[in-house]
Write a protein that holds these residues in place. Structure first.
Motif, PDB file in Angstrom:
ATOM      1  N   GLY A  17       0.719  -1.386   0.104  1.00  0.00           N
ATOM      2  CA  GLY A  17      -0.080  -0.037  -0.218  1.00  0.00           C
ATOM      3  C   GLY A  17       0.819   1.315   0.335  1.00  0.00           C
ATOM      4  O   GLY A  17       0.449   2.391   0.318  1.00  0.00           O
ATOM      5  N   ARG A  19       2.740   4.731  -1.015  1.00  0.00           N
ATOM      6  CA  ARG A  19       2.623   5.853  -1.897  1.00  0.00           C
ATOM      7  C   ARG A  19       4.067   6.203  -2.159  1.00  0.00           C
ATOM      8  O   ARG A  19       4.987   6.217  -1.464  1.00  0.00           O
ATOM      9  N   GLN A  31       5.460   6.820   2.048  1.00  0.00           N
ATOM     10  CA  GLN A  31       4.722   6.192   3.389  1.00  0.00           C
ATOM     11  C   GLN A  31       3.689   5.058   2.741  1.00  0.00           C
ATOM     12  O   GLN A  31       3.598   4.914   1.692  1.00  0.00           O
ATOM     13  N   SER A  34       0.899   6.211   7.280  1.00  0.00           N
ATOM     14  CA  SER A  34       0.648   7.596   7.697  1.00  0.00           C
ATOM     15  C   SER A  34       2.337   7.808   8.345  1.00  0.00           C
ATOM     16  O   SER A  34       2.794   6.892   8.948  1.00  0.00           O
ATOM     17  N   ILE A  35       2.649   8.960   7.851  1.00  0.00           N
ATOM     18  CA  ILE A  35       4.208   9.253   8.481  1.00  0.00           C
ATOM     19  C   ILE A  35       4.406   8.994  10.047  1.00  0.00           C
ATOM     20  O   ILE A  35       5.303   8.425  10.470  1.00  0.00           O
ATOM     21  N   ARG A  36       3.204   9.738  10.408  1.00  0.00           N
ATOM     22  CA  ARG A  36       3.380   9.829  12.162  1.00  0.00           C
ATOM     23  C   ARG A  36       3.119   8.534  12.488  1.00  0.00           C
ATOM     24  O   ARG A  36       3.928   8.069  13.529  1.00  0.00           O
ATOM     25  N   GLU A  37       2.331   7.594  12.143  1.00  0.00           N
ATOM     26  CA  GLU A  37       2.325   6.208  12.542  1.00  0.00           C
ATOM     27  C   GLU A  37       3.587   5.525  12.255  1.00  0.00           C
ATOM     28  O   GLU A  37       3.974   4.848  13.440  1.00  0.00           O
ATOM     29  N   ASP A 230      12.689  10.862   7.319  1.00  0.00           N
ATOM     30  CA  ASP A 230      13.098  12.447   7.335  1.00  0.00           C
ATOM     31  C   ASP A 230      12.760  12.888   8.599  1.00  0.00           C
ATOM     32  O   ASP A 230      13.467  13.636   9.100  1.00  0.00           O
ATOM     33  N   GLY A 294       2.854  26.714  12.634  1.00  0.00           N
ATOM     34  CA  GLY A 294       3.324  27.184  11.576  1.00  0.00           C
ATOM     35  C   GLY A 294       4.363  26.066  11.060  1.00  0.00           C
ATOM     36  O   GLY A 294       4.609  25.440  12.193  1.00  0.00           O
ATOM     37  N   VAL A 295       4.903  25.930   9.955  1.00  0.00           N
ATOM     38  CA  VAL A 295       5.639  24.816   9.805  1.00  0.00           C
ATOM     39  C   VAL A 295       6.900  25.538   8.990  1.00  0.00           C
ATOM     40  O   VAL A 295       6.725  26.236   7.864  1.00  0.00           O
ATOM     41  N   ARG A 297      10.204  25.120   6.289  1.00  0.00           N
ATOM     42  CA  ARG A 297      10.647  24.157   5.591  1.00  0.00           C
ATOM     43  C   ARG A 297      12.069  24.730   5.084  1.00  0.00           C
ATOM     44  O   ARG A 297      12.082  25.904   5.176  1.00  0.00           O
ATOM     45  N   PRO A 317       7.329  19.188  11.092  1.00  0.00           N
ATOM     46  CA  PRO A 317       6.823  19.240  12.395  1.00  0.00           C
ATOM     47  C   PRO A 317       7.512  17.890  12.944  1.00  0.00           C
ATOM     48  O   PRO A 317       8.040  17.010  12.322  1.00  0.00           O
TER      49      PRO A 317
END
Lengths: 360, 131
Positions: A17, A19, A31, A34-37, A230, A294-295, A297, A317
Motif C-alpha cells: 500500500g 505511495r 509512506q 501515515s508518516i506519523r504512525e 526524514d 506554522g511549519v 521548511r 513538524p
C-alpha cells in the motif's frame, strides 16, 4: 524526463500500500499508512525501510585501501576490522563531496555506503584521485540494503536467525545469515535510536523484507517510508546531503568537527578545513524550534530584526515533540541555545529559538 | 484506493468540496486531498470578513511532508472559519466532510456555484489522477 530507477522491492512496496515518490533518482515509498504512525512505530517498536537506493563502493587490496584513506575524513588506517565509522569526503576547498559510512571488514577490504544521488560522482572522485582503478568497484547495483530501526530491532533479528548480529555493539558489523540469506549486518542507522542496517544480495531483498515483517509484526514492526525517515533523522539532527551538506559547506560549519580528523591529516580537504577553522566560521548550523504555529521548511529565510542572517536547510513538524523544528545556518552571535530569531514562512516572520540538538 | 465522494456536494478540480446552503456555502477538502496530503499538521485560515475572489488562495494546508494552497471555489465574503482546526488540524484527516470543514463563504454570485463540478465529474477527474 529521465526515467526513475526502482529497487527490487518496488512491487513489494505497492502490495503493502505504499505511495511512491522520487528520491535521489529512485522511485521509493514515502509512506505506507501515515508518516506519523510509521514515525512512532520506529520510536516505540520498529520500522523497516528499503534503503537499497544507497550506493556501495568496495576497496580491495592495499592500493585501493590507501586511496580510500586519502579521501576519508577520518583515520582509516586506525579503523579496526569489524568496525564502521561515519565520515566525509571533502574537496580541496574543504567542502563536502558526500557524507558516508566506511566499513572496514579486513585489513585489505573495506566498503563505503554512499548517498544514492552521489554514487556516480563519488566513484569518479575516487578514480580521479586513486593511483589506479584496480580494486575499486561500484557494487551498488547488486547490493540491497534494509534498515531495521527501533528498540525492538534486536529482538526481531533474533527471530529471523540472526541472534549473533543482535548482540553486536553500536558501530560494529558482521557477516551472518538473515532469514537464511547471506548478509552483512551493522548496528547503525539514521533515526537517532537503536537499529541495524542489513546488506544483502539484491535478489534476496523481497524474501528477507517479508520474513522480517512476518516475524517482526507481532513485536510492532511496520514497513516505513522516506517520510518517517526524514522526520526521524530531523529529530536526531542528522544531516541530509544536499540540505545541510554540499560542496560549498564546511563540515565544521555543519557541526561535524568530531568526524574530521585534522590531526591524522593527509586527507583531501584537511588543509582547507584547518584554514577555515583558524579564520573563524561566519555561519553555523543550529537546531531551532518555532514558538508560533506554522511549519518551517527548507529554504525559508532566517531573520533578526528584519535583516536576513541565515536560511533553513531542513524543517518540519516533529511528531515526538508536537511542534515545528528545523536546522538552519545562521550568523555567529545567535548560535547559543536560547538565542531568538525569526523564520520567514510565506511572508510571515515566525518567532524561533535555538535549542540543543538532537531535538529528542 | 477508495475515496468517499458524497453525491450531494459540489467539487473543484483542486480537490475542495462545496456544500451549498440557503445563503452561504461551506468549503472543505475532499477525501482524496486528505489522503494525498497525509497527516495534516497545520491550517492557515483567513479572517472573518475577508473578501475572496474565486480561485484566489485564501489559506494553506500543511501535512508532515507537503504544503498546499487552499483556493476559493467561489467569490464572496468569509463569514465563518473553523477555529477548531487551529488546535486540531488532524480533524481534516478524520472527518473531512464533517467536523473538518474549513470556511463558510457568503457568495457574491450564486451562478458560480452552478459552474462547479458535480460528484460524477469529480470522480472522473480523480480516477485519471489516482495511479
Amino acid at each position: 524526463m529521465t526515467s526513475l530507477k526502482r529497487t527490487p522491492l518496488y512491487e513489494t512496496h505497492r502490495r503493502h500500500g505504499a505511495r511512491m515518490i522520487e528520491f535521489g533518482g529512485f522511485e521509493l515509498p514515502v509512506q505506507y499508512t501515515s508518516i506519523r504512525e510509521e514515525h512512532f512505530a520506529v520510536r516505540e517498536a520498529a520500522g523497516l525501510f528499503d534503503t537499497s537506493h544507497m550506493g556501495q563502493i568496495e576497496f580491495e587490496g592495499p592500493d585501493a585501501i590507501a586511496a580510500a584513506g586519502r579521501l576519508f575524513s577520518r583515520n582509516l588506517a586506525a579503523l579496526a576490522p569489524g568496525r564502521v565509522q561515519y565520515g566525509l569526503l571533502c574537496n580541496e576547498n574543504g567542502g563536502v563531496v558526500d557524507d558516508i559510512t566506511c566499513y572496514r571488514e579486513r585489513e585489505d577490504f573495506a566498503f563505503w555506503c554512499v548517498n544514492a544521488a552521489n554514487i556516480e560522482k563519488d566513484h569518479r572522485w575516487i578514480l580521479d584521485h586513486a593511483a589506479s582503478a584496480e580494486g575499486v568497484r561500484d557494487a551498488s547495483a547488486e547490493t540491497g540494503l534494509l534498515a531495521l530501526q527501533g528498540p525492538a530491532s534486536a529482538a526481531i533479528l533474533a527471530r529471523v536467525g540472526a541472534a549473533d548480529a543482535a548482540a553486536l555493539r553500536h558501530f560494529r558489523f558482521a557477516r551472518t545469515q538473515v532469514a537464511n540469506c547471506p548478509a552483512i549486518v551493522s548496528r547503525t542507522g539514521y533515526t537517532g535510536g537503536d537499529g541495524f542496517e542489513i546488506y544483502l544480495d539484491s535478489d534476496n531483498l523481497p524474501q528477507v523484507f517479508e520474513a522480517l515483517l512476518g516475524e517482526g509484526g507481532p513485536l510492532g514492526l511496520v514497513p516505513a517510508g522516506l517520510g518517517a525517515r526524514d522526520t526521524l533523522r530531523l529529530e536526531a539532527a542528522l544531516p541530509l546531503y544536499g540540505h545541510e551538506l554540499d560542496e560549498d559547506t564546511s563540515p565544521l560549519a555543519a557541526g561535524l568537527g568530531r568526524f574530521v580528523d585534522l590531526e591524522a591529516g593527509g586527507f583531501i580537504g584537511a588543509e582547507a578545513i584547518a584554514r577555515a577553522r583558524d579564520a573563524g566560521l561566519s555561519q553555523q548550523l543550529v537546531g531551532f524550534a518555532l514558538e508560533e504555529r506554522g511549519v518551517a521548511r527548507a529554504g525559508c529565510a532566517v531573520t533578526l530584526a528584519g535583516e536576513t542572517i541565515g536560511r533553513v536547510t531542513s524543517g518540519g513538524p516533529s511528531p515526538t515533540l508536537g511542534k515545528s523544528i528545523g536546522l538552519a545556518y545562521v550568523s555567529a552571535g545567535v548560535t547559543e541555545p536560547g538565542s531568538g530569531f525569526q523564520v520567514v514562512v510565506r511572508d510571515r516572520a515566525l518567532q524561533a529559538r535555538v535549542v540543543e540538538t538532537p531535538f529528542v | 484506493m477508495d475515496f468517499e465522494i458524497p453525491d450531494e456536494l459540489y467539487y473543484t478540480a483542486d480537490d475542495e468540496w462545496v456544500h451549498a446552503e440557503d445563503d452561504f456555502v461551506t468549503v472543505g477538502v475532499t477525501d482524496f486531498a486528505q489522503q494525498q496530503l497525509g497527516d495534516i499538521v497545520y491550517v492557515e485560515l483567513p479572517s472573518v470578513g475577508d473578501q475572496l475572489e474565486s480561485d484566489m488562495a485564501f489559506g494553506v494546508i500543511e501535512s508532515v511532508k507537503a504544503v498546499s494552497d487552499l483556493n476559493a471555489p467561489v467569490s464572496g465574503q468569509v463569514i465563518e472559519i473553523n477555529e477548531e482546526l487551529v488546535d486540531q488540524p488532524e480533524i481534516i484527516n478524520e472527518e473531512c466532510y464533517g467536523a473538518g470543514w474549513i470556511i463558510r463563504i457568503k457568495p457574491t454570485d450564486e451562478e458560480e456555484i452552478e459552474s462547479l463540478l458535480d460528484a460524477d465529474s469529480y470522480r472522473k477527474i480523480i480516477s485519471k489522477r489516482d495511479t
